[in-house]
Design an enzyme around this catalytic site. Structure first.
Site, PDB file in Angstrom:
ATOM      1  N   ALA A   4     -41.789 106.526  69.787  1.00  0.00           N
ATOM      2  CA  ALA A   4     -42.783 106.374  68.731  1.00  0.00           C
ATOM      3  C   ALA A   4     -42.253 106.935  67.425  1.00  0.00           C
ATOM      4  O   ALA A   4     -41.571 107.970  67.400  1.00  0.00           O
ATOM      5  CB  ALA A   4     -44.088 107.090  69.109  1.00  0.00           C
ATOM      6  N   ALA A  27     -38.148 110.895  69.974  1.00  0.00           N
ATOM      7  CA  ALA A  27     -37.727 109.572  70.440  1.00  0.00           C
ATOM      8  C   ALA A  27     -36.207 109.499  70.539  1.00  0.00           C
ATOM      9  O   ALA A  27     -35.648 108.962  71.507  1.00  0.00           O
ATOM     10  CB  ALA A  27     -38.250 108.492  69.503  1.00  0.00           C
ATOM     11  N   TYR A  31     -41.636 111.376  70.297  1.00  0.00           N
ATOM     12  CA  TYR A  31     -42.255 111.047  69.015  1.00  0.00           C
ATOM     13  C   TYR A  31     -41.313 111.449  67.887  1.00  0.00           C
ATOM     14  O   TYR A  31     -40.950 112.621  67.761  1.00  0.00           O
ATOM     15  CB  TYR A  31     -43.590 111.784  68.857  1.00  0.00           C
ATOM     16  CG  TYR A  31     -44.508 111.144  67.829  1.00  0.00           C
ATOM     17  CD1 TYR A  31     -45.483 110.238  68.230  1.00  0.00           C
ATOM     18  CD2 TYR A  31     -44.399 111.429  66.471  1.00  0.00           C
ATOM     19  CE1 TYR A  31     -46.328 109.635  67.311  1.00  0.00           C
ATOM     20  CE2 TYR A  31     -45.227 110.829  65.552  1.00  0.00           C
ATOM     21  CZ  TYR A  31     -46.194 109.934  65.970  1.00  0.00           C
ATOM     22  OH  TYR A  31     -47.023 109.326  65.059  1.00  0.00           O
ATOM     23  N   SER A  32     -40.868 110.488  67.079  1.00  0.00           N
ATOM     24  CA  SER A  32     -39.994 110.722  65.930  1.00  0.00           C
ATOM     25  C   SER A  32     -38.687 111.374  66.407  1.00  0.00           C
ATOM     26  O   SER A  32     -37.925 110.755  67.133  1.00  0.00           O
ATOM     27  CB  SER A  32     -40.740 111.564  64.891  1.00  0.00           C
ATOM     28  OG  SER A  32     -40.077 111.560  63.650  1.00  0.00           O
ATOM     29  N   PHE A  33     -38.415 112.613  66.022  1.00  0.00           N
ATOM     30  CA  PHE A  33     -37.249 113.339  66.538  1.00  0.00           C
ATOM     31  C   PHE A  33     -37.174 113.230  68.058  1.00  0.00           C
ATOM     32  O   PHE A  33     -36.109 112.991  68.640  1.00  0.00           O
ATOM     33  CB  PHE A  33     -37.357 114.807  66.086  1.00  0.00           C
ATOM     34  CG  PHE A  33     -36.664 115.818  66.934  1.00  0.00           C
ATOM     35  CD1 PHE A  33     -35.302 116.039  66.817  1.00  0.00           C
ATOM     36  CD2 PHE A  33     -37.393 116.598  67.832  1.00  0.00           C
ATOM     37  CE1 PHE A  33     -34.667 117.009  67.594  1.00  0.00           C
ATOM     38  CE2 PHE A  33     -36.769 117.561  68.601  1.00  0.00           C
ATOM     39  CZ  PHE A  33     -35.404 117.762  68.486  1.00  0.00           C
TER      40      PHE A  33
END
Length: 254
Positions: free
Chosen positions: A121, A97, A93-95
């Site tokens: 994501a 990903a 998720y974010s970082f």
């Protein structure tokens, strides 16, 4: 690296028993593996949820957070070497990903099995990542940016003592991504499923997340949820259902 050392890097949330597939998860910048504690109840029973425990948070709070992608990914590869030989997928998720993406490449370069699927994501495709907000800003500007994204309790953002604990780890995570320029590499040969918030104000908007398709020769899917950068706060059941459906899909159909 011994198995005991490898266990420092993983927090296991699965229900018990022998899993048929493991989902290794990586949180957003400044986050912790506890964001995945509710996932086992939302995924098929045969899926083990195992979240990476990075230095600088939770039980590893006294360890300095890592600031280089190669050091972080290298440690995660060694941790996964100690894991049972079970099919697996990656979710970030974010970082997380971006780290998951580099981890998949590092595993391939090490000759280790590739993930069944790479789930990403709230982060632009690596070729479109651009500037990472918060790396060079003052503490006040970084806190303001965090407020604009949502997802962080005001009890944390309004408490100077808590911020003194949170901000160094957050900045380290941001530097990990910001200091690694994009270098084109042969695409992965695994399915990628990207999840984005339709109103994400960051560079993780749906258009830029579509660039993940360039990173695979396998199937690509993109699912857009209502909400902003932290769409997961409201869409976790739907997100987990989409992941579970992918993981239950026969390999021949992928």
């Amino acid at each position: 690296m011994t198995r005991a050392t490898a266990d420092r890097w993983l927090r296991r949330y699965h229900r018990g028993g022998t899993p048929r597939l493991r989902l290794y998860c990586l949180h957003y910048a400044g986050g912790s593996p506890s964001m995945f504690r509710d996932w086992p109840a939302l995924l098929p029973a045969h899926v083990a949820v195992e979240a990476f425990m990075l230095p600088g948070r939770d039980g590893r709070f006294r360890e300095p957070a890592l600031e280089r992608m190669d050091a972080l990914v290298g440690a995660l590869v060694e941790a996964l070497r100690q894991q049972p030989d079970t099919p697996y997928a990656l979710f970030g998720y974010s970082f997380g990903a971006q780290v998951s993406f580099h981890l998949a490449h590092a595993l391939r370069e090490a000759g280790l099995p590739q993930p069944r699927t790479l789930f990403v994501a709230a982060s632009a495709g690596p070729s479109e990542l651009g500037h990472v907000p918060g790396v060079d800003e003052t503490d006040e500007e970084l806190v303001g940016y965090m407020r604009s994204l949502g997802g962080t309790s005001s009890a944390v953002l309004d408490n100077p003592e808590l911020l003194d604990l949170v901000l160094p780890t957050l900045r380290a995570d941001l530097r990990t991504v910001a200091t690694l320029p994009y270098t084109p590499r042969p695409p992965l040969a695994v399915p990628i499923h990207a999840f984005s918030g339709e109103a994400d104000p960051t560079s993780a908007n749906p258009e830029l997340m579509a660039a993940w398709q360039r990173e695979t020769t396998g199937p690509f899917r993109q699912t857009v949820f209502p909400g902003g950068h932290f769409f997961i706060d409201d869409a976790l059941p739907e997100l987990a259902a989409a992941i579970g459906a992918d993981l239950d899909e026969p390999a021949a159909a992928r």
